[in-house]
Structures are given as C-alpha cells and as structure tokens.
Design a protein around this motif. Sequence first.
Motif, PDB file in Angstrom:
ATOM      1  N   MET A 380       0.866  -1.181   0.000  1.00  0.00           N
ATOM      2  CA  MET A 380       0.000   0.000   0.000  1.00  0.00           C
ATOM      3  C   MET A 380       0.900   1.227   0.000  1.00  0.00           C
ATOM      4  N   ILE A 381       0.688   2.099  -0.948  1.00  0.00           N
ATOM      5  CA  ILE A 381       1.505   3.305  -1.070  1.00  0.00           C
ATOM      6  C   ILE A 381       0.589   4.502  -1.247  1.00  0.00           C
ATOM      7  N   SER A 382       0.903   5.586  -0.527  1.00  0.00           N
ATOM      8  CA  SER A 382       0.190   6.839  -0.718  1.00  0.00           C
ATOM      9  C   SER A 382       1.021   7.748  -1.619  1.00  0.00           C
ATOM     10  N   LEU A 383       0.378   8.310  -2.650  1.00  0.00           N
ATOM     11  CA  LEU A 383       1.096   9.208  -3.556  1.00  0.00           C
ATOM     12  C   LEU A 383       1.194  10.626  -3.008  1.00  0.00           C
ATOM     13  N   SER A 384       0.549  10.868  -1.870  1.00  0.00           N
ATOM     14  CA  SER A 384       0.603  12.216  -1.311  1.00  0.00           C
ATOM     15  C   SER A 384       2.014  12.540  -0.845  1.00  0.00           C
ATOM     16  N   ASP A 385       2.489  13.711  -1.255  1.00  0.00           N
ATOM     17  CA  ASP A 385       3.799  14.163  -0.785  1.00  0.00           C
ATOM     18  C   ASP A 385       3.650  15.307   0.217  1.00  0.00           C
ATOM     19  N   TRP A 390       8.578  13.714  -2.259  1.00  0.00           N
ATOM     20  CA  TRP A 390       8.286  12.892  -3.431  1.00  0.00           C
ATOM     21  C   TRP A 390       9.408  11.895  -3.725  1.00  0.00           C
ATOM     22  N   ASP A 391      10.642  12.240  -3.465  1.00  0.00           N
ATOM     23  CA  ASP A 391      11.711  11.298  -3.789  1.00  0.00           C
ATOM     24  C   ASP A 391      11.592  10.010  -2.971  1.00  0.00           C
ATOM     25  N   VAL A 392      11.032  10.095  -1.752  1.00  0.00           N
ATOM     26  CA  VAL A 392      10.779   8.892  -0.957  1.00  0.00           C
ATOM     27  C   VAL A 392       9.657   8.079  -1.597  1.00  0.00           C
ATOM     28  N   VAL A 393       8.595   8.759  -2.020  1.00  0.00           N
ATOM     29  CA  VAL A 393       7.485   8.069  -2.697  1.00  0.00           C
ATOM     30  C   VAL A 393       8.004   7.370  -3.947  1.00  0.00           C
ATOM     31  N   ALA A 394       8.806   8.070  -4.739  1.00  0.00           N
ATOM     32  CA  ALA A 394       9.306   7.514  -6.002  1.00  0.00           C
ATOM     33  C   ALA A 394      10.170   6.284  -5.752  1.00  0.00           C
ATOM     34  N   ARG A 395      11.053   6.329  -4.756  1.00  0.00           N
ATOM     35  CA  ARG A 395      11.914   5.183  -4.453  1.00  0.00           C
ATOM     36  C   ARG A 395      11.066   3.964  -4.063  1.00  0.00           C
ATOM     37  N   ARG A 396      10.020   4.207  -3.301  1.00  0.00           N
ATOM     38  CA  ARG A 396       9.183   3.098  -2.859  1.00  0.00           C
ATOM     39  C   ARG A 396       8.390   2.503  -4.027  1.00  0.00           C
ATOM     40  N   ILE A 397       7.895   3.345  -4.923  1.00  0.00           N
ATOM     41  CA  ILE A 397       7.198   2.829  -6.098  1.00  0.00           C
ATOM     42  C   ILE A 397       8.140   1.946  -6.911  1.00  0.00           C
TER      43      ILE A 397
END
Length: 496
Positions: A380-385, A390-397
């Motif tokens: 489960m990933i939230s796209l909210s930054d 955002w770089d943390v979100v991108a790495r996790r995706i």
Amino acid sequence: MMAGKLWGIGLGPGDPELVTVKAARIIGDADVVAFHSARHGRSISRAVAAPYMREGQIEEHLVYPVTTETVDHPGGYQGAIDDFYAEASETLAAHLAAGRTVALLAAGDPLFYSSYMHMHKRLCDRFEAEVIPGVTSISAASAALGVPLVERDEVLTILPGTLPADELTRRLRATDSAAILKLGRTFPAVRKALEDSGRLAEASYVERASSDRQRVLRAADVDESQVPYFSIAIVPSPSNNPAATPVAEAGSVTVVGLGPGDDAWTTPEVRDELARATDVVGYTTYVNRVPVRPGQNVHASDNKVESERAAMALDLAKRGARVAVVSSGDPGVFAMAAAVIEMAADEQWRDVPVRVLPGMTAAHAVASRVGAPLGHDYAMISLSDRLKPWDVVARRISAVAAADMAIAVYNPASKSRTWQVGAMKDLLLEHRSPETPVIVGRDVAGPEESVRIVPLGELEPSEVDMRTLLIVGSSQTTVVESGGKRKVFTPRRYPG
C-alpha cells in the motif's frame, strides 16, 4: 357455492374499546369466529372480542399443543407447532370452502408477532383474505408511559426477548429507542442486556398494556419471577427521557474505521462505540456519515489538521469525555490511528486510554468489485507528498515494482496534486508491461461508484482524482471472463 372470506382481525392490545370500528363490524357479521389459546383454554382474544360477537355464530377454539412446556413430538417444539398450524388452517379451510366468512382474532396487529400470520400464509393462496390492522402493544405501552417513543430522526428498534443476551446488548447500544417483546421467562436475560448496554436506568416495564390489569414499573424494579408473557420493556426517546443523560465515566479515545462509503460496511463494533460516545471527532466529510444521537457533541474539522484533531480528542477524554475519532476505511491505514497514538505518547495524555477499532479498507473494497487482484503479496503506497517528500514516494514505487508486487495506491491525486499519477506510471513502466491490469476504483460503495480495468499503458492520469483508489497488478495478475463480467486475480502460486 362461492368460497367464504378470511378476515384477520387486529383486536389491539387488550382494551375492548381499542378495537377499531371496522374490526367490530366484521366480528359481528362473521359466520365463524376463530381464536387461539393455550391448553388452559382461556383466550384473551375471545374475551376482547366478546362485546362485538352475536348469538348463533360458530366458534372455532384453536388450542396450542404446547407453549413453554416440553414436548415429545419427533420434530420437537417447532414440529409440534407446524403440525398444529397445518391442522388448524385446514379446520378454517373447511369453513371457507363451505362459503362461510371466518374472522380469525389476533391480539394487537395480525401481522406483528401474531399467530394469525401462520394461518394467513397457509390460506391466502386458496381463499380471499383481508387483514384489519390493530393497535400494537408497543403503542399501548408508550401511551401508558406518557413518554414519546421517538421523534425527529431517532431510530426505534423492536426486539424479541428471545434473542441471546449479547445480541440484545449489541442492538440496544446501537439504537435510540427500543421496545422488547416476548418477555416472561426471557426477562432475566433482557434485564442483563439492558444493564450491560447501559440502558437499564432509562427502561420502563409495562405489563398487560391498556387492560384493567395494566402495571407500569421501572425495569430495574421488576420482580423477575412475576413477569407474564404479555409485557413489554420500553427504552423511550432519549430526547424526552431524563434518565437517558449519560453517566459520567472515565474518559477515553477510540479511533474507529467507518469503512468506505456504504454504511453497511461499518462493523457492529464500531456502530456500538459511536452510539455510546459523548463526543465525535473527525474530518467533516466522515463525521457527516455518523448518525448523531441527541446530546452527542460533534467536532468536525478540515482534513489537514490531523495532529490538532488528535490533541482535541485527547483533551476531551482527559476531561472525562468518551470520544470516538472517525476515519474512513480502516483508521490504521493512512488515517487517524497513527496520529492519535503518536500524540497520546505525550506526557500530558499518557493516562488517557486509547483503542483502535478496525474497518474495511478502501483497497479491499475496490479489490472485491473485480475479484482478487490482491490475492498474493501486495503493498500500500500513498502518492501524497504532503507528509513525505516525493523522492521517498518515487523510491518506494520503484522498489515495489521491481519486487513484482501488486500495489494499492492511495491518495493518487487532488486539486493541488495533478502530476503524481503520471510520474508513477512512468516509474512502473520501467518494470511492468504496458498490459499490466490497473483497477481504477472511484467512490466505491458511494453514490457515484465506478470501477474500470485498464492496461497500465493506457492509464489516463487526468481521469484520476482524490476519490479514486488504484490497484496496479503484478506480472502475474490476470484478467478473465466470469459470469459475463471481467474479473481480475493475482494467483497465490508464483512461477518457479
């Protein structure tokens, strides 16, 4: 010869003067007057109807083979009663076939916990049948109390005392007002349910309502050994009942999940907690989904003040309030549970009890609409930054995509965040085929629900908004036809 007509006569709760004009007329006109009784032979219905009967009428006295005593019938109690209704209905059928009009008496209303309905179901497909409604014991008991049962948007729940005590307790906690029938031997369990639900002080007891033997007592004062079957427990309107004032108790905070959209997906446990709360705290959109009872305090706020909302809930509880903090879906998934637990660790609130009650997640709700896309490992990933860069979100995706896991994507877009879905799509295509199934679920279980299955390569970011949840399949996720519809599943077996 024309067949006769069956009349179901509602006699009301016991007072002969509460028999309707129409019921009195039909009783007097009928060729046959039929009525039930236990084996002792005394029929309350017959006694109520007596002033309206005439000489020369045929009377059919239908005697139950069993009431509360044991039975040696091979089918047990239900078998004995079923045989009785079958035989009794054929007795009346003989009169109807001979062209006689039959008035079958029923205490209260014929289609409300009445023996008449069992005869009606066995005869109405063969003979003309008409029901004359009657005043129910609930209305008579409410009149005896002189206290409103319900007003405005309050909810009245009618319960048989034969339910298990824990089920009675659950339902009493979740309603505004209640009427509990079928007492007698069940009263000890009913009283326990009233006590366990915190409603005993509010409850009244009415015995033989509207009759010359009517008694009205506080439910807490009733002698359990002296309760007849024709009695009723009433928990009246909390708006008009001084005893309904919440009893002071130690404060607490419970974070609850309402589930996504449809109230049917809110668990009974959460409903009970919301009904018992003195204060409800949450984001305005979610608070508006909660049925607020009279005297309950509501504290609605914007969606971007989670920490402040948690602090408010804990402060209220510290002062003795029983607080329910509401979240959509599950409170532990990108919702209020983490904020409340984190804030509760502060020294000033360490003595405040905090609980979390789970709810149906949005991811599982969307998945259920198309089958089982989350049938194997998933993230489960939230796209909210807003709360992480955002770089943390991108790495996790990228990491999850490289690990070949299905992904449930929360908060994919909002009015101020419009580019993240496109960026996510580009990252996923570095590891996934353009044909990878993506489920686009919007407002699932809400009034504007839509669920689509699209290939990853054709996912249109502009069609995704803040009310949308995405599920991106793994390399193994498959789309099939089942029952004329497209279904999606991720198999539990992995190649090799």
